[in-house]
Enzyme design. Structure first.
Site, PDB file in Angstrom:
ATOM      1  N   LYS A 197       0.852  -1.201   0.000  1.00  7.29           N
ATOM      2  CA  LYS A 197       0.000   0.000   0.000  1.00  7.29           C
ATOM      3  C   LYS A 197       0.881   1.243   0.000  1.00  7.29           C
ATOM      4  O   LYS A 197       1.541   1.556   0.983  1.00  7.29           O
ATOM      5  CB  LYS A 197      -0.913   0.042   1.237  1.00  7.29           C
ATOM      6  CG  LYS A 197      -1.985   1.122   1.056  1.00  7.29           C
ATOM      7  CD  LYS A 197      -2.574   1.636   2.330  1.00  7.29           C
ATOM      8  CE  LYS A 197      -1.779   2.689   3.030  1.00  7.29           C
ATOM      9  NZ  LYS A 197      -1.635   3.974   2.304  1.00  7.29           N
ATOM     10  N   GLY A 255       3.282   3.540  13.626  1.00  4.94           N
ATOM     11  CA  GLY A 255       3.989   2.279  13.865  1.00  4.94           C
ATOM     12  C   GLY A 255       3.403   1.547  15.073  1.00  4.94           C
ATOM     13  O   GLY A 255       3.234   0.319  15.066  1.00  4.94           O
ATOM     14  N   GLU A 272      10.072   0.801  10.390  1.00  2.00           N
ATOM     15  CA  GLU A 272      11.135   1.804  10.232  1.00  2.00           C
ATOM     16  C   GLU A 272      10.455   3.145  10.486  1.00  2.00           C
ATOM     17  O   GLU A 272       9.633   3.585   9.694  1.00  2.00           O
ATOM     18  CB  GLU A 272      11.715   1.688   8.821  1.00  2.00           C
ATOM     19  CG  GLU A 272      13.098   2.281   8.707  1.00  2.00           C
ATOM     20  CD  GLU A 272      13.047   3.664   8.118  1.00  2.00           C
ATOM     21  OE1 GLU A 272      12.944   4.620   8.923  1.00  2.00           O
ATOM     22  OE2 GLU A 272      13.098   3.796   6.890  1.00  2.00           O
ATOM     23  N   CYS A 306      13.523  10.428   7.609  1.00  8.54           N
ATOM     24  CA  CYS A 306      13.396  10.018   9.011  1.00  8.54           C
ATOM     25  C   CYS A 306      14.748  10.130   9.710  1.00  8.54           C
ATOM     26  O   CYS A 306      14.809  10.240  10.930  1.00  8.54           O
ATOM     27  CB  CYS A 306      12.826   8.618   9.097  1.00  8.54           C
ATOM     28  SG  CYS A 306      13.455   7.548   7.834  1.00  8.54           S
ATOM     29  N   GLU A 403       9.923  15.130  16.209  1.00 14.29           N
ATOM     30  CA  GLU A 403      10.307  15.053  14.799  1.00 14.29           C
ATOM     31  C   GLU A 403       9.477  16.062  13.996  1.00 14.29           C
ATOM     32  O   GLU A 403       8.253  16.000  13.984  1.00 14.29           O
ATOM     33  CB  GLU A 403      10.045  13.640  14.269  1.00 14.29           C
ATOM     34  CG  GLU A 403      10.502  13.483  12.843  1.00 14.29           C
ATOM     35  CD  GLU A 403      10.340  12.064  12.327  1.00 14.29           C
ATOM     36  OE1 GLU A 403       9.305  11.441  12.584  1.00 14.29           O
ATOM     37  OE2 GLU A 403      11.274  11.592  11.643  1.00 14.29           O
TER      38      GLU A 403
HETATM   39  P1  ADP Z   1       2.739  10.841   7.904  1.00 13.22           P
HETATM   40  O1  ADP Z   1       2.147  11.180   9.230  1.00 13.22           O
HETATM   41  O2  ADP Z   1       4.039  11.469   7.665  1.00 13.22           O
HETATM   42  O3  ADP Z   1       1.790  10.961   6.731  1.00 13.22           O
HETATM   43  P2  ADP Z   1       2.207   8.118   8.365  1.00 13.22           P
HETATM   44  O4  ADP Z   1       2.962   7.304   9.317  1.00 13.22           O
HETATM   45  O5  ADP Z   1       0.832   8.590   8.743  1.00 13.22           O
HETATM   46  O6  ADP Z   1       3.123   9.319   7.975  1.00 13.22           O
HETATM   47  O7  ADP Z   1       2.049   7.395   6.954  1.00 13.22           O
HETATM   48  C1  ADP Z   1       2.911   6.416   6.439  1.00 13.22           C
HETATM   49  C2  ADP Z   1       2.092   5.325   5.787  1.00 13.22           C
HETATM   50  O8  ADP Z   1       1.272   4.732   6.782  1.00 13.22           O
HETATM   51  C3  ADP Z   1       1.131   5.783   4.696  1.00 13.22           C
HETATM   52  O9  ADP Z   1       1.095   4.787   3.680  1.00 13.22           O
HETATM   53  C4  ADP Z   1      -0.198   5.848   5.418  1.00 13.22           C
HETATM   54  O10 ADP Z   1      -1.315   5.683   4.569  1.00 13.22           O
HETATM   55  C5  ADP Z   1      -0.081   4.675   6.362  1.00 13.22           C
HETATM   56  N1  ADP Z   1      -0.958   4.742   7.552  1.00 13.22           N
HETATM   57  C6  ADP Z   1      -1.395   5.842   8.210  1.00 13.22           C
HETATM   58  N2  ADP Z   1      -2.207   5.490   9.240  1.00 13.22           N
HETATM   59  C7  ADP Z   1      -2.284   4.135   9.236  1.00 13.22           C
HETATM   60  C8  ADP Z   1      -2.941   3.172  10.054  1.00 13.22           C
HETATM   61  N3  ADP Z   1      -3.700   3.516  11.085  1.00 13.22           N
HETATM   62  N4  ADP Z   1      -2.770   1.864   9.760  1.00 13.22           N
HETATM   63  C9  ADP Z   1      -1.989   1.478   8.729  1.00 13.22           C
HETATM   64  N5  ADP Z   1      -1.342   2.344   7.921  1.00 13.22           N
HETATM   65  C10 ADP Z   1      -1.472   3.653   8.159  1.00 13.22           C
END
Ligand code: ADP
Length: 500
Positions: A197, A255, A272, A306, A403
């Site tokens: 995804k 994460g 990561e 990161c 961050e």
């Molecule tokens: P940012 O806050 O910088 O956008 P994220 O950690 O939210 O970074 O996003 C990184 C990836 O994680 C993206 O592909 C996003 O769609 C996905 N993501 C965000 N929230 C969730 C969640 N609750 N479960 C799984 N994937 C998620």
């Protein structure tokens, strides 16, 4: 801001003009819901393309396809050498389409085209080649046994490393193609199948990669690509009961959600995550390389790394000279749309990030920090922010602890190594660190004290497919790249036969 714009590659113009579908079981399909979502051009804030919006139902279909490809498809029966050849072919195709990928990356993410051409795309191709070589080297051991309770018995025991199975991979938006490569490489080398995804902000290069994956000849269902939002498609993938492992790159906050979602079927998890990396300049450093190095450590990719060197620790006696030098480097940086040939720093990826980054800068000002340069949004179109050097910072300030993920560095003086080490490691993160010094013993002594997954000495942001990358503490679980990554995509099976 710089202005001279360029003409888009024809394939790229066509690619973004058409509504993009998702890749499930080797076919390009619409979302089950029929919904699409927009991806934006961060240089203008305008809609760039419409993309099929994957959700739970699409993830279910993709996982089914990946499961079938893993258990029954030709992928399972291919030799490791054949797997490696497919990966090598994919790397060749990426290189053949380098310009296209670079433009897609710049349009979707905002990064300078020159950077996407020189770094993102070649590194992605190189990662697949590196991992292609490993496909034939996933070896086990022979194990001499002693078994005290069967005196006199003889055994032949060995281990084999088998693919972990169906892997869910969730990708961030800062290096969209490269992060997809970091994840797909070890999964394919070990014989896993994948549901990937991409980030909702930057799905385009992964979708183009999907086309090349099919062109290279990977069997259907081996790689499925489902674009969509994190809270829907991402959450469904991380909670899915038939996914054996989830690999994620993104924020520490998400994460933790993923680790929780994974407990349902105890799928394996690698993460990561974020960082707040200390970049340390000692008084004996060669400032001709340390000053531009410290600037590039934070401003590369607009600070959206990161591992960005976002806390700049400078030994007191050279503090003024170094921070002024970094500020003067910052002032020289050409900010503008990524497609412009002279742009060195493009827009942030999204309006949300722009708000977040300027919010952190303002919070720093409220807490007493000052900007030696920068500190503001730039222009009235797109998501541009000035490269910013914050001084008069204190260890407890939000801009020093959290961050920011933007082109903002907090500079902090230190008197001696013990003061440095107290602060440098005093963060929940542990992803990367930098040291600038001419004293090789001191460099390695500081490196051994730093709690970080990567330590760069007299350089920064050096990545290689062979060099493992990942975090201590809340910066993650596991490593990407290098042969370390492969272990996290395999299960070890111990086989024990009595032979006498
Ligand atoms: P940012 O806050 O910088 O956008 P994220 O950690 O939210 O970074 O996003 C990184 C990836 O994680 C993206 O592909 C996003 O769609 C996905 N993501 C965000 N929230 C969730 C969640 N609750 N479960 C799984 N994937 C998620």
């Amino acid at each position: 801001m710089s202005t001279a714009a360029m003409q888009l590659d024809r394939n790229v113009a066509e690619f973004v003009a058409q509504r993009r579908k998702m890749l499930i079981n080797g076919k390009w399909v619409e979302a089950v819901s029929g919904k699409t979502f927009p991806t934006y051009n961060p240089a203008t804030g305008e809609v760039l393309a419409q993309v099929a919006e994957g959700d739970k139902a699409d993830i279910d279909l993709a996982v089914k396809a990946a499961r079938a490809a893993f258990e029954k498809g030709p992928w399972r029966r291919m030799t490791p050498s054949q797997r490696g050849r497919l990966m090598w072919k994919l790397a060749d195709l990426i290189e053949q389409h380098l310009e296209e990928f670079a433009e897609l990356e710049t349009l979707d993410n905002g990064k300078p085209l020159t950077v996407a051409r020189a770094a993102d795309v070649p590194l992605a191709a190189d990662l697949f080649r590196y991992m292609a070589g490993w496909a034939t080297k996933i070896e086990g051991n022979t194990i001499p046994l002693s078994v005290p309770y069967t005196p006199g018995a003889r055994y032949h025991a060995y281990t084999v490393r088998e693919p972990i199975g169906v892997v869910g991979q969730i990708i961030p938006w800062n290096f969209p193609l490269l992060m997809a490569a970091w994840k797909l490489g070890p999964a394919l080398a070990t014989g896993c199948t994948v549901v990937l995804k991409p980030a909702e902000q930057t799905p385009l290069s992964a979708l183009r990669l999907g086309e090349l994956i099919m062109e290279a000849g990977f069997p259907e269902g081996v790689v499925n690509i489902v674009p969509g939002y994190g809270e829907t498609a991402g959450a469904a993938l991380s909670a899915h009961p038939d996914v054996d492992k989830i690999a994620f790159t993104g924020s520490t906050e998400v994460g933790k959600l993923i680790a929780q979602a994974a407990t349902g079927n105890l799928k394996k998890v690698t993460l990561e995550l974020g960082g707040k990396s200390p970049n340390v300049v000692l008084k004996d450093a060669d400032l001709d390389i340390a000053i531009p190095g410290a600037a590039s450590a934070i401003f590369f990719n607009h600070g959206q790394c990161c591992c960005a060197g976002s806390r700049l620790y400078v030994e007191q006696s050279i503090y003024d000279k170094v921070v002024e030098g970094v500020a003067s480097e910052a002032k020289k940086i050409k900010v503008g749309p990524g497609l412009n040939s002279d742009t060195q720093l493009g827009p942030l990826v999204s309006e949300e990030q722009l708000k977040r980054v300027t919010g952190y800068i303002d919070a720093g000002f409220k807490e007493g920090a000052k900007a030696l340069t920068g500190g503001k949004k730039l222009g009235d179109k797109g998501y541009f922010v000035e490269p910013t050097v914050l001084v008069d910072t204190k260890h407890t300030m939000t801009c020093v602890q959290e961050e920011i993920f933007g082109p903002v560095v907090a500079a902090i003086p230190f008197k001696d190594p013990s003061e440095l080490m107290t602060h440098a490691n005093d963060t929940v993160y542990g992803l990367a660190a930098g040291i600038w010094t001419r004293d090789i013993s001191k460099a390695h002594a500081v490196a051994s004290e730093l709690r970080a997954g990567t330590v760069w000495i007299n350089c920064y942001n050096i990545f290689d497919a062979a060099l493992p990358f990942g975090g201590y503490k809340q910066s993650g679980w596991g490593r990407e790249m290098g042969h370390e990554a492969l272990e996290l995509y395999t299960e070890t099976k111990a086989v024990c036969a009595r032979i006498g």
